[in-house]
Design a protein around this motif. Structure first.
Motif, PDB file in Angstrom:
ATOM      1  N   LYS A  68       4.666  15.209 -15.827  1.00  0.00           N
ATOM      2  CA  LYS A  68       4.455  15.230 -14.299  1.00  0.00           C
ATOM      3  C   LYS A  68       3.866  16.837 -13.679  1.00  0.00           C
ATOM      4  O   LYS A  68       3.199  17.406 -12.539  1.00  0.00           O
ATOM      5  N   GLU A 164       5.314  13.315  -8.165  1.00  0.00           N
ATOM      6  CA  GLU A 164       4.400  12.310  -9.396  1.00  0.00           C
ATOM      7  C   GLU A 164       2.958  12.976  -8.524  1.00  0.00           C
ATOM      8  O   GLU A 164       2.091  11.964  -7.358  1.00  0.00           O
ATOM      9  N   HIS A 287       2.841   7.620 -14.711  1.00  0.00           N
ATOM     10  CA  HIS A 287       4.624   7.964 -15.337  1.00  0.00           C
ATOM     11  C   HIS A 287       5.856   6.722 -14.461  1.00  0.00           C
ATOM     12  O   HIS A 287       6.655   6.821 -13.469  1.00  0.00           O
ATOM     13  N   SER A 290       9.210   6.759 -13.479  1.00  0.00           N
ATOM     14  CA  SER A 290       9.375   7.588 -12.536  1.00  0.00           C
ATOM     15  C   SER A 290       9.948   8.667 -13.590  1.00  0.00           C
ATOM     16  O   SER A 290      10.193   9.609 -13.391  1.00  0.00           O
TER      17      SER A 290
END
Length: 317
Positions: A68, A164, A287, A290
């Motif tokens: 990220k 993100e 991602h 996350s």
């Protein structure tokens, strides 16, 4: 004091309103004023109960959070945009893998019945991961309410919810695609294909998402993998293994498409559908969860992390 707050929240309207407001203010402060690394470290510690090592990440979840901060390119933004990614897909694998687009507008006021087809479709925003609104009969849709829904959705920047970066500079719009649904009114599984350096390693299938959500993980030979990858609540897994599924007829083609689309990226999840003997592209996710979904047993978080070589990343912000 905590017991009193819980009582007020669950038993009084004003208690719930006040506490919700405080939580919203706290979240806004964290998401808009904390630097990205601190924000990610706090979320990681809250979810896993241990510190996030961004200097020497080893597990997959640690590395996803590292990505990220460091793996940021214009192509990430393009592919995270559910509208603009269509051109990338067309150029990389061909337009035959695209679900027909039936609507696109940057203006929520254009979300009116006359702009949509008579057959089933799904409406969604291009800049977040909120899913979509399935419409089987546009005659029963509350269009004013739907306009308000998308007006609110398009006003949000999804980057702030999980840091993100690829979502930060997307121009929000509303899109609609033809709904993939068969004669039995069944919507196909979406196969979430996790690719490491352009190679498929894990194929995720979510089953009965709206009734009894389960999640199976397979390798490219369609063998069930010996771990789960899920959110947990109060020490209990939310999405464990479900019923065994037949190997998709077009598995080899699905894998080929995913590997071609993921080739420019060190890690990407490519979602596809296998519908009526045709493979369709769904979306690209960089991602997964996350970086906050538990891989259990924990040793597989490390094993998957070993597949991701961060030294191969050339472009960093």
């Amino acid at each position: 004091m905590l017991k009193i707050a819980k009582y007020l929240y669950h038993n009084t309207w004003i208690g719930k309103t006040v506490i919700d407001s405080v939580e919203q203010i706290h979240h806004y402060y964290r998401s808009h004023y904390l630097d990205d690394a601190t924000f990610l470290k706090q979320n990681f510690k809250k979810r896993f109960g241990r510190s996030l090592d961004l200097n020497n990440p080893k597990t997959l979840n640690e590395k996803i959070n590292w990505l990220k901060l460091h793996d940021r390119t214009a192509l990430h933004t393009t592919c995270a945009d559910k509208f603009k990614v269509r051109k990338y897909v067309e150029e990389a694998v061909g337009s035959q893998y695209l679900i027909p687009l039936v609507f696109q507008s940057y203006h929520p006021k254009d979300v009116i019945a006359s702009n949509f087809p008579v057959y089933p479709f799904i409406m969604k925003a291009n800049h977040d991961s909120s899913g979509g609104i399935i419409v089987r009969d546009k005659a029963v849709v509350n269009w004013k309410k739907t306009q308000k829904h998308f007006k609110k959705l398009l006003s949000k920047n999804y980057y702030y919810s999980g840091k993100e970066w690829q979502y930060k500079n997307i121009k929000p719009c509303v899109i609609a695609e033809k709904l993939l649904v068969n004669d039995a009114d069944e919507i196909p599984f979406d196969y979430k294909i996790h690719c490491f350096h352009g190679k498929v390693e894990v194929i995720q299938v979510d089953i009965d998402r709206y009734t009894n959500h389960k999640r199976n993980l397979y390798n490219t030979d369609w063998k069930l993998l010996p771990f789960t990858w899920s959110l947990w609540n109060k020490g209990k897994i939310l999405w464990d293994n479900g019923r065994d599924l037949e190997k998709p007829k077009n598995l080899n083609e699905m894998i080929s498409v995913a590997e071609k689309l993921s080739k420019p990226f060190c890690y990407a999840r490519i979602d596809v559908y296998d519908f009526e003997d045709t493979v369709y592209f769904g979306e690209v996710t960089f991602h997964h969860g996350s970086g906050l979904e538990t891989i259990h047993p924990e040793k597989y978080d490390l094993e998957l992390g070993n597949l991701l070589d961060l030294t191969k990343i050339k472009t960093k912000a």
